[in-house]
Design a protein around this motif. Structure first.
Motif, short mmCIF file in Angstrom:
data_model
loop_
_atom_site.label_atom_id
_atom_site.label_comp_id
_atom_site.label_asym_id
_atom_site.label_seq_id
_atom_site.Cartn_x
_atom_site.Cartn_y
_atom_site.Cartn_z
N VAL A 2 6.13 -10.37 -2.20
CA VAL A 2 4.92 -10.35 -2.89
C VAL A 2 4.92 -9.89 -4.27
CG1 VAL A 2 2.44 -10.23 -2.73
CG2 VAL A 2 3.83 -9.97 -0.69
N GLY A 3 5.45 -10.77 -5.36
CA GLY A 3 5.70 -10.25 -6.76
C GLY A 3 4.71 -10.64 -7.82
N ASN A 4 5.03 -10.30 -8.70
CA ASN A 4 4.41 -10.77 -10.21
C ASN A 4 5.24 -11.51 -11.15
OD1 ASN A 4 1.57 -9.86 -9.29
ND2 ASN A 4 1.80 -7.82 -10.28
N ARG A 48 1.27 0.03 -0.68
CA ARG A 48 1.11 -1.44 -0.27
C ARG A 48 1.27 -1.77 1.06
NH1 ARG A 48 4.39 -5.30 -4.18
NH2 ARG A 48 2.76 -6.83 -3.60
N ARG A 102 -10.28 -13.01 -1.73
CA ARG A 102 -9.11 -11.86 -2.12
C ARG A 102 -9.96 -10.41 -3.02
NH1 ARG A 102 -6.16 -16.05 -0.63
NH2 ARG A 102 -4.27 -16.06 0.23
N ALA A 128 -0.09 4.64 -5.54
CA ALA A 128 -1.02 3.48 -4.92
C ALA A 128 -2.37 4.13 -4.94
CB ALA A 128 -0.46 3.21 -3.60
N HIS A 173 -6.36 -10.94 -7.13
CA HIS A 173 -5.59 -12.16 -6.89
C HIS A 173 -6.41 -13.82 -6.15
CE1 HIS A 173 -1.63 -10.66 -8.04
NE2 HIS A 173 -2.02 -9.66 -7.64
N THR A 191 -6.35 -5.58 4.49
CA THR A 191 -7.17 -6.64 3.92
C THR A 191 -7.24 -7.79 4.60
OG1 THR A 191 -7.95 -7.03 1.49
CG2 THR A 191 -5.66 -7.92 1.95
N GLN A 192 -5.97 -8.38 5.16
CA GLN A 192 -6.23 -9.57 6.00
C GLN A 192 -7.04 -9.34 7.39
OE1 GLN A 192 -4.98 -11.44 4.08
NE2 GLN A 192 -3.12 -10.60 3.04
N PHE A 212 -4.71 2.44 -7.50
CA PHE A 212 -5.20 0.99 -7.46
C PHE A 212 -6.40 0.54 -7.52
CE2 PHE A 212 -4.98 -3.14 -5.44
CZ PHE A 212 -4.19 -3.92 -6.58
N SER A 225 -2.16 -1.57 2.64
CA SER A 225 -3.29 -2.25 2.06
C SER A 225 -3.39 -3.96 2.56
CB SER A 225 -3.30 -2.29 0.59
OG SER A 225 -4.50 -2.94 0.12
N TYR A 226 -2.28 -4.43 2.59
CA TYR A 226 -2.20 -5.71 2.77
C TYR A 226 -2.72 -6.35 4.43
CZ TYR A 226 -0.17 -6.27 -1.94
OH TYR A 226 0.02 -6.21 -3.21
N SER A 240 3.81 -14.92 -4.85
CA SER A 240 4.23 -14.70 -3.78
C SER A 240 5.05 -15.64 -2.85
CB SER A 240 2.81 -14.30 -2.93
OG SER A 240 2.00 -13.62 -3.59
N ARG A 259 2.60 -18.78 -3.15
CA ARG A 259 1.08 -18.74 -3.87
C ARG A 259 1.24 -17.94 -5.17
NH1 ARG A 259 -3.35 -15.60 -3.92
NH2 ARG A 259 -5.46 -16.78 -4.26
N LEU A 281 4.23 3.25 -5.02
CA LEU A 281 3.41 2.25 -5.12
C LEU A 281 3.67 1.23 -4.07
CD1 LEU A 281 1.03 1.54 -7.31
CD2 LEU A 281 2.83 -0.20 -8.35
FE1 HDE Z 1 -0.97 -6.19 -4.53
N1 HDE Z 1 -2.86 -6.80 -3.35
N2 HDE Z 1 -1.61 -4.21 -4.42
N3 HDE Z 1 0.18 -6.05 -5.95
N4 HDE Z 1 -1.00 -8.29 -4.61
C1 HDE Z 1 -3.12 -7.66 -2.67
O1 HDE Z 1 -3.83 -8.28 -0.68
C2 HDE Z 1 -2.38 -3.64 -3.48
C3 HDE Z 1 0.71 -4.76 -6.37
C4 HDE Z 1 0.37 -8.84 -5.30
O2 HDE Z 1 -1.06 -14.50 -3.03
C5 HDE Z 1 -4.46 -7.55 -1.86
O3 HDE Z 1 -3.67 -10.33 0.32
C6 HDE Z 1 -2.23 -2.34 -3.50
C7 HDE Z 1 1.72 -5.05 -7.01
C8 HDE Z 1 0.07 -10.17 -5.11
O4 HDE Z 1 -2.21 -13.68 -1.23
C9 HDE Z 1 -4.41 -6.37 -1.38
C10 HDE Z 1 -1.25 -2.17 -4.78
C11 HDE Z 1 2.12 -6.29 -7.11
C12 HDE Z 1 -1.08 -10.39 -4.32
C13 HDE Z 1 -3.30 -5.73 -2.36
C14 HDE Z 1 -0.82 -3.36 -5.15
C15 HDE Z 1 1.06 -6.96 -6.30
C16 HDE Z 1 -1.44 -9.27 -4.24
C17 HDE Z 1 -5.55 -8.31 -2.07
C18 HDE Z 1 -0.73 -0.86 -5.13
C19 HDE Z 1 3.41 -6.65 -7.64
C20 HDE Z 1 -1.70 -11.94 -4.26
C21 HDE Z 1 -5.47 -9.82 -0.94
C22 HDE Z 1 -0.27 0.08 -4.29
C23 HDE Z 1 4.51 -6.38 -7.07
C24 HDE Z 1 -1.08 -12.35 -2.53
C25 HDE Z 1 -4.57 -9.53 -0.46
C26 HDE Z 1 -1.39 -13.74 -2.27
C27 HDE Z 1 -2.86 -8.94 -3.25
C28 HDE Z 1 -3.04 -4.36 -2.65
C29 HDE Z 1 0.04 -3.46 -6.33
C30 HDE Z 1 1.30 -8.29 -6.19
C31 HDE Z 1 -5.98 -5.63 -1.84
C32 HDE Z 1 -2.89 -1.11 -2.70
C33 HDE Z 1 2.79 -3.66 -7.45
C34 HDE Z 1 0.98 -11.22 -5.80
O5 HDE Z 1 -3.86 -5.98 -0.32
#
Ligand code: HDE
Length: 705
Positions: free
Chosen positions: A140-142, A352, A67, A152, A70, A359-360, A155, A355-356, A127, A106, A348
């Motif tokens: 999919v949080g933090n 997202r 990834r 975004a 993360h 990326t997958q 990012f 992007s997800y 997540s 995860r 933001l």
């Molecule tokens: Fe992510 N983020 N993110 N992120 N994120 C990814 O997706 C992205 C953001 C978060 O356990 C990627 O599968 C953009 C916020 C977690 O597999 C990717 C933006 C939050 C995980 C991606 C954000 C997250 C990811 C990389 C800004 C908290 C791990 C691999 C717009 C709410 C998921 C993947 C796992 C993973 C993009 C911002 C949480 C690149 C474009 C805000 C927990 O797609």
């Protein structure tokens, strides 16, 4: 335990090699897996060795891209049970009271590579994939409720800044370097999140002891189509706890899988971690009621303004069978929803949504990642999408389009047969195309200050130390000065104390470059900050967090050697186990250790393999072991370090003399040092452990380690 649908689905794909002969990928039995086919005993290998080619061609393709963020993560299966009726607010079926839904979770760090340490100072991903009867829903949080940036578009920039620097690929899994602070010091909107990442939230004691947040504001939608804004919270039943920064760095050396191991062992041992799911609901009418914009992901909604209501509980009860197949191949996507939940216009979150899945598609090698066992919906998927790399399902018949008559119009639109399909919330949108930032996002320091003000004294000290550590590692003085000026906007004492570590006096004005970049988004920057509703929020401090008074699954090191008294061990062990804590025997060697009373214990851990930083508290039982420990330097290391890191230490009567050779003499014996001659050994020890740490000790900077 009865298996849920997801568990069964995974089980159907589990391969068991027991009693099986070895075959090639085509099922041909292999008679020799050790030697290649050669032309003569000492001759060259032959191209026709299809058994070797089959094996190596697969091996050569074992790795997939990690990834991009993360990359380092640990996963587990579980179940979510809904406990409260909120059907008037959302039509989501899995949130219907009493519903049980399989989940896969995860946890991750953000910046480090796949093999990096668990104990990096970093945000943790949290997540959750809910395998609902209406399709998969991913939250999919933090573990931190706000984000560094608001839009975004930036990012990739924040990620490039925090990742290892491109010329030398250093540092690994760390934000203490120039490019990260360069970016942050030019982005005042990052100030709030920076306060969180520099706090102990970024160094959790365990993945089981951290909160989770959806971060963005989302929307619930009910059967009438009415929307309500919602924020999601996960509250751990074990409380929210941290390690000390010095410990975190040492743990990275002793056991870089510390969090992964802790989660695995807890689930394996039947200590299933649990979180309550909480929601904050904001009626649409209240969208503009607050001093901040609820669409701004750098802001949280204080629990004092909108209380968190608990609506269910998640229990993680099963480790994955296979790390790659499950934890690595799981594909989370906040851009996929189930009926009853919708996006808000948080820019933001909107970013997202793309992007997800994108990326997958890349990471998992094409569009069929939904068919991987860990990603399959439990209710099945039926559509006309076909082909592509790695397709597993076999579509019957000649129809793969819609509308059709040859296939009786199937698969049909859900509404035709009364099923409830997804419908977007019919929010009215009317605006000019515009590429800019809302003015309502322009206040960057009020909530950073709210966070700082809400911390206890020790938490504030840790934050100051963390910022001092990080900025000391930054080489550019300009960057240091710029960040100090930002800290000064948050709190002048904070800025002064960090400045003292850097030999710099914080400026009262933001740096010109910071202003220049901030004005690209907010031309009037800095704006006059709106008056906040509150100045302090108890919910933001870890010290007052739930779970207090709970020592379940905490690990207590029993420091022993040959001749230790069994009864002295048992007395403490029984008391701790009653509270759910774990006693771990650590001796001068692994293997059998003799008891004073006769008999022996089989010990798995020794001073050679273990380190004090990996344990929560320490007990020295009495016995003839004391005379051995007296000459054991590693024993003293455990005690001194445990004390330095503010942990509870207990000594049985006969063991108290050992204290004389440690740092903890006479006036250093505080409330966290339990002596059997003076205290109620077991009860008092447990009581101190319940307070997590004796942070007051940190004032004593002379403690050697
Ligand atoms: Fe992510 N983020 N993110 N992120 N994120 C990814 O997706 C992205 C953001 C978060 O356990 C990627 O599968 C953009 C916020 C977690 O597999 C990717 C933006 C939050 C995980 C991606 C954000 C997250 C990811 C990389 C800004 C908290 C791990 C691999 C717009 C709410 C998921 C993947 C796992 C993973 C993009 C911002 C949480 C690149 C474009 C805000 C927990 O797609």
């Amino acid at each position: 335990m009865a298996k849920n649908k997801k568990t069964q689905q995974i089980d159907n794909h589990v391969i068991d090699n027991t009693n099986k002969g070895m075959t090639t990928n085509d099922g041909v039995f292999i008679t020799d897996n050790n030697n290649t086919l050669k032309a003569g005993e000492r001759g060259p290998s032959l191209l026709e060795d299809f058994i070797y080619l089959d094996k190596l061609a697969h091996f050569d393709r074992e790795r997939i891209p990690e990834r991009v963020v993360h990359a380092r993560g640990s996963g587990a299966h579980g179940v979510f049970e809904s406990t409260v009726d909120i059907s008037s607010i959302t039509r989501a079926q899995f949130l219907k009271k009493g519903t049980q839904t399989p989940v896969f979770v995860r946890f991750s760090t953000v910046a480090g590579f796949k093999g990096s340490t668990d104990l990096a100072r970093d945000v943790r991903g949290f997540s959750v994939k809910f395998y609902t009867e209406e399709g998969n829903y991913d939250l999919v949080g933090n573990n931190i409720p706000v984000f560094f940036i608001q839009d975004a578009m930036q990012f990739p920039d924040v990620v490039h800044a925090v990742k290892p620097e491109p010329n030398n690929e250093m540092p690994q899994a760390g934000s203490a370097h120039d490019t990260f602070w360069d970016f942050i010091s030019l982005m005042p909107e990052a100030a709030h999140m920076t306060m969180w990442t520099m706090s102990d939230r970024a160094i959790p004691r365990s993945l089981r002891m951290m909160e989770g947040f959806g971060v963005h504001t989302f929307k619930f939608v009910n059967t009438e189509g009415k929307g309500t804004f919602v924020k999601f919270h996960w509250k751990p039943k074990l409380g929210v706890h941290q390690v000390a920064w010095q410990e975190a760095q040492k743990i990275s050396g002793y056991d870089s899988d510390f969090h992964r191991r802790d989660l695995w062992e807890a689930i394996d041992g039947g200590d299933f971690p649990q979180w309550d799911l909480g929601i904050q609901l904001i009626p649409e009418e209240d969208e503009f009621k607050f001093s901040f914009d609820i669409l701004d992901p750098t802001k949280l909604i204080p629990e004092e303004l909108v209380p968190v209501q608990i609506i269910g509980t998640m229990t993680l009860n099963r480790n994955p069978e296979n790390f790659f197949a499950e934890t690595e191949q799981v594909a989370f996507d906040p851009g996929r929803l189930v009926p009853g939940i919708d996006f808000s216009n948080d820019p933001l979150l909107q970013g997202r949504i793309f992007s997800y899945a994108d990326t997958q598609n890349y990471r998992l090698g094409g569009p069929n990642f939904h068919e991987l066992p860990i990603n399959r919906p439990v209710n099945g998927k039926y559509n006309n999408q076909k082909d592509g790399f790695g397709r597993q399902e076999i579509l019957k018949g000649n129809v793969s389009y819609f509308p059709n008559s040859l296939g009786n119009g199937c698969p049909y639109h859900a509404m035709l047969k009364g099923e409830k399909g997804f419908e977007s919330h019919a929010e009215k949108v009317d605006g000019k195309k515009i590429r800019n930032r809302s003015q309502s996002f322009a206040d960057h320091f009020t909530q950073a200050r709210l966070f700082f003000n809400s911390q206890s004294d020790s938490e504030k000290n840790h934050l100051i130390s963390a910022l001092s550590f990080e900025l000391s590692k930054v080489k550019s003085e300009d960057v240091r000065r710029r960040e100090l000026a930002i800290l000064n906007q948050i709190d002048s004492t904070l800025a002064k104390k960090v400045g003292d570590h850097l030999g710099l006096k914080p400026s009262t004005n933001l740096d010109d470059l910071t202003l220049q970049f901030a004005r690209q988004n907010h031309p009037e920057y800095p704006i006059k900050a709106p008056k906040p509703e509150i100045e302090k929020s108890a919910a933001l401090s870890m010290e007052v967090k739930l779970g207090e008074g709970n020592i379940r699954t905490r690990k207590v090191a029993f420091l022993i050697a040959d001749g230790v008294s069994k009864s002295s061990i048992d007395k403490m062990k029984n008391g701790l186990e009653e509270e759910g804590a774990k006693a771990v025997l650590i001796a001068t060697k692994v293997g059998p250790v003799k008891f004073k009373e006769g008999g022996e214990a089989l010990v798995q851990f020794s001073y050679l393999t273990e380190a004090s930083v990996c344990y929560d508290a320490f007990y020295t039982p009495e016995g003839d072991s004391i005379s051995i420990l007296k000459n054991e330097p590693d024993y003293y290391q455990f005690i001194n370090e445990g004390y330095r890191h503010c942990k509870a230490l207990a000594f049985a009567k006969g063991a108290e003399e050992l204290l004389q050779n440690t740092y903890i003499k006479d006036d250093k014996v505080d409330k966290g040092v339990i002596l059997e001659s003076k205290n109620n050994l077991v009860e008092d020890f447990i009581q101190v452990m319940k307070g997590h740490r004796i942070w007051e000790r940190e004032q004593d900077r002379k403690i050697p380690v």
